[in-house]
Enzyme design. Structure first.
Site, PDB file in Angstrom:
ATOM      1  N   HIS A 210       6.052 -13.214  16.065  1.00 28.06           N
ATOM      2  CA  HIS A 210       5.448 -12.617  14.874  1.00 28.06           C
ATOM      3  C   HIS A 210       6.384 -11.617  14.195  1.00 28.06           C
ATOM      4  O   HIS A 210       6.268 -11.355  12.998  1.00 28.06           O
ATOM      5  CB  HIS A 210       4.081 -12.019  15.211  1.00 28.06           C
ATOM      6  CG  HIS A 210       3.052 -13.090  15.330  1.00 28.06           C
ATOM      7  ND1 HIS A 210       2.892 -13.810  16.490  1.00 28.06           N
ATOM      8  CD2 HIS A 210       2.198 -13.624  14.430  1.00 28.06           C
ATOM      9  CE1 HIS A 210       1.950 -14.722  16.305  1.00 28.06           C
ATOM     10  NE2 HIS A 210       1.523 -14.631  15.074  1.00 28.06           N
ATOM     11  N   GLU A 452      -3.877 -26.814  16.812  1.00 27.18           N
ATOM     12  CA  GLU A 452      -2.698 -26.167  17.389  1.00 27.18           C
ATOM     13  C   GLU A 452      -2.609 -26.378  18.894  1.00 27.18           C
ATOM     14  O   GLU A 452      -1.679 -25.867  19.531  1.00 27.18           O
ATOM     15  CB  GLU A 452      -2.694 -24.675  17.059  1.00 27.18           C
ATOM     16  CG  GLU A 452      -3.981 -23.952  17.341  1.00 27.18           C
ATOM     17  CD  GLU A 452      -4.011 -22.536  16.772  1.00 27.18           C
ATOM     18  OE1 GLU A 452      -2.933 -22.001  16.451  1.00 27.18           O
ATOM     19  OE2 GLU A 452      -5.102 -21.985  16.651  1.00 27.18           O
ATOM     20  N   ASP A 476       1.993 -22.863  17.270  1.00 30.44           N
ATOM     21  CA  ASP A 476       1.404 -23.023  18.599  1.00 30.44           C
ATOM     22  C   ASP A 476       1.400 -24.490  19.043  1.00 30.44           C
ATOM     23  O   ASP A 476       1.519 -24.772  20.243  1.00 30.44           O
ATOM     24  CB  ASP A 476      -0.022 -22.468  18.618  1.00 30.44           C
ATOM     25  CG  ASP A 476      -0.052 -20.976  18.941  1.00 30.44           C
ATOM     26  OD1 ASP A 476       0.872 -20.503  19.638  1.00 30.44           O
ATOM     27  OD2 ASP A 476      -0.979 -20.279  18.493  1.00 30.44           O
ATOM     28  N   CYS A 523       0.026 -25.011   8.101  1.00 30.14           N
ATOM     29  CA  CYS A 523       0.103 -23.575   7.813  1.00 30.14           C
ATOM     30  C   CYS A 523       1.036 -22.837   8.753  1.00 30.14           C
ATOM     31  O   CYS A 523       1.137 -21.619   8.700  1.00 30.14           O
ATOM     32  CB  CYS A 523      -1.288 -22.935   7.861  1.00 30.14           C
ATOM     33  SG  CYS A 523      -2.094 -23.024   9.461  1.00 30.14           S
TER      34      CYS A 523
END
Length: 587
Positions: A210, A452, A476, A523
């Site tokens: 992240h 995911e 993921d 996404c």
């Protein structure tokens, strides 16, 4: 002397500036710039903290029992000498006066510099005094923060590196700066949206950590997984961050500096050229309309999405609202107001809001360490929400209420079981019933599932029976398909969005959605990777969601594409044992 450090490129571009190292401390240290008229007050703060520690140690000496070990008395003498060392005192004044660092930042910066001097000493005894200096600084910081210091000296802090806290920097500072740190949490990164940093380097992290994701959203060059960068780079070193190659150049020569300065200017010209595409419809050469959406983390990010020409928000990561909080989680009213701000900020364009996705590399409390062996496989995302139905329905009610102000889609992360789907949908119905019972207005929402987990991709047709749309979270999906911890730099080289198994799962989900006439969006970070745009178009993808900073570059690829030709080529890539080689050959 010029040297290079190699890491992972996670955000493109070139940054050139002086290094800002965030020194370690057992006490959380805030970092910010001060105004010139605050210099004297900051120096007084440090002096008061130092004097308080001197008085404390002198009191300990006076109260020391006769049978106390001689070594303890000698240690207190050493600490008292360090407290009055001119190098520490004058250095702190320098950083406050010349660079306008706040008192705590100046103190930890000077600690870093003096510590390096100790490291270079040949005498082992003198080298060991670095730990004493760290203890002394730790005591000063505790007094400045109002935290009571233990009468026993704190243990050495050399190995306890912690991320920066509250880096809220003043835009007035015009010196180019780059941040060098061991690691940065998602909550830390959110603060940098107001910072003066031109780029950053971290010792740890992967391409889809992240830290990397937020760097791309800020459109600033970044290199992660650079191992010992925070140990090798010195405070105030000139540093070049090559976000394209994943290289950090320290103390560059004039020739290297000139070359990278030219590349930096070329990058700026390219961004200016792309900006002209902002209002151009995203339509391929063969007339296919492509939906380019934005990923956002905070309601205020909606403005950037609109400016970038996004067709809506494809992913609002609601968990960032819950992070970095010292008090309770936001209640229904606070969440409703935040979601409403995002919806209204998109000016009638749709907002897809994902329910809270915490766990693994996104703990709510950054001081909390997950003690589970595999936190990415534990209680996270929808599992976390379903484990606390009252908290979950609080968020659902807030989202439903926000939907009265504009088009909203509701997205659920990490579903893998049909039983989870039924539990989730039951909670949505309960939330609606609670709003009905209280007479609170709310709006309609489309319901979607994130694909995911490989299990979800393999039973995607069952998912399509329950949901209006699907979003593929490639970050993921790749992690779980390939058994790769995506934030572990030791295995980051194995993280491969072009692995044949990953591509097959993505292709199958897109095809299943089309067969049912339901929208499928990607996404994850793959959506914003221009090297993947043509392949995804060829596989039939018509909806991409990415950080606003990536939209125009992807749009350029869309405008140049012919999906009829790409479909044939994409099938060949899908059947290949080496898809990456085929993409490289295609240019």
């Amino acid at each position: 002397m010029t040297f290079s450090i190699h890491g992972l490129p996670v955000s493109r571009g070139i940054a050139i500036g002086r290094a800002v190292l965030v020194a370690s401390s057992r006490v959380d240290v805030v970092h910010y710039f001060i105004d010139a008229d605050q210099v004297t007050a900051e120096i007084v703060r440090v002096r008061n903290g130092r004097n308080a520690v001197i008085e404390e140690l002198q009191r300990l000496q006076a109260e020391m029992p006769p049978d106390a070990p001689h070594e303890l008395a000698a240690l207190l003498d050493v600490h008292l000498m360090l407290l009055q060392d001119e190098a520490l005192v004058s250095g702190v004044k320098h950083w406050i006066t010349q660079r306008l660092y706040n008192a705590e930042w100046a103190l930890t910066t000077q600690l870093e510099i003096i510590s390096r001097q100790f490291d270079e000493m040949e005498d082992e005894y003198l080298r060991e005094r670095k730990a004493d200096l760290e203890q002394v600084v730790d005591r000063i910081l505790r007094h400045m923060k109002g935290v009571a210091a233990s009468p026993v000296a704190a243990p050495p802090v050399a190995a306890r590196r912690q991320p920066a806290q509250d880096l809220l920097l003043d835009d007035k500072v015009d010196v180019p700066l780059v941040l060098v740190a061991h690691d940065l949490s998602p909550a830390d990164m959110l603060h940098f949206k107001r910072s003066v940093f031109a780029g950053f380097v971290t010792d740890v992290g992967g391409k889809t950590s992240h830290t990397a994701i937020v760097a791309r959203s800020m459109d600033i060059p970044a290199v992660v997984g650079a191992r010992a960068a925070s140990q090798l780079v010195r405070q105030d070193d000139w540093v070049i961050i090559d976000g394209d190659a994943g290289v950090v150049i320290v103390d560059p020569s004039p020739i290297i500096l000139a070359e990278y300065g030219f590349r930096q200017r070329q990058g700026s010209l390219e961004r200016e050229r792309l900006s002209r595409l902002r209002h151009t419809p995203a339509v391929t050469l063969d007339g296919q309309a492509i939906e380019l959406l934005a990923n956002i983390e905070q309601p205020a990010d909606a403005a950037a999405a609109v400016r970038a020409g996004a067709a809506g928000v494809g992913l609002f990561r609601s968990e960032f609202m819950f992070m970095d909080r010292s008090g309770p989680l936001p209640d229904e009213e606070a969440q409703y107001l935040a979601y409403r701000e995002a919806v209204e900020g998109m000016q009638g364009l749709p907002v897809t809001l994902r329910t809270i996705d915490v766990g693994a590399d996104k703990p709510l409390d950054k001081s909390h360490k997950d003690t589970h062996l595999n936190p990415a496989l534990g209680l996270r995302a929808i599992r976390w929400s379903l484990a606390d139905p009252a908290m979950f329905r609080t968020q659902l009610r807030a989202v439903l209420r926000a939907a009265a102000h504009g088009p909203v889609n509701l997205l659920f992360p990490m579903l893998a079981h049909v039983s989870e789907i039924r539990q989730t949908l039951a909670q949505v119905e309960l939330a609606r019933a609670e709003l009905d019972a209280s007479g609170t207005p709310y709006g309609p929402v489309q319901l979607g599932a994130m694909i995911e987990v490989p299990a979800a991709a393999l039973i995607v047709r069952s998912f399509l029976q329950y949901f209006d749309f699907l979003s593929i979270g490639t970050n993921d999906l790749i992690q779980y398909t390939l058994a790769i911890d995506r934030v572990d730099e030791a295995v980051a080289h194995l993280y491969d969005p072009l692995h044949p198994a990953v591509l097959r799962l993505v292709a199958d989900v897109i095809a299943a959605g089309h067969a049912q006439g339901k929208s499928v969006c990607v996404c994850g970070e793959t959506a914003g990777d221009v090297a993947m745009t043509r392949l995804l178009l060829g596989l039939g993808l018509r909806s991409f969601s990415m950080h606003p900073a990536q939209i125009l570059a992807v749009k350029q690829e869309v405008l140049r594409a012919d999906t009829r030709k790409l479909a044939v080529w994409a099938e060949q890539v899908l059947a290949s044992d080496d898809p990456a080689a085929m993409l490289q050959a295609a240019g």
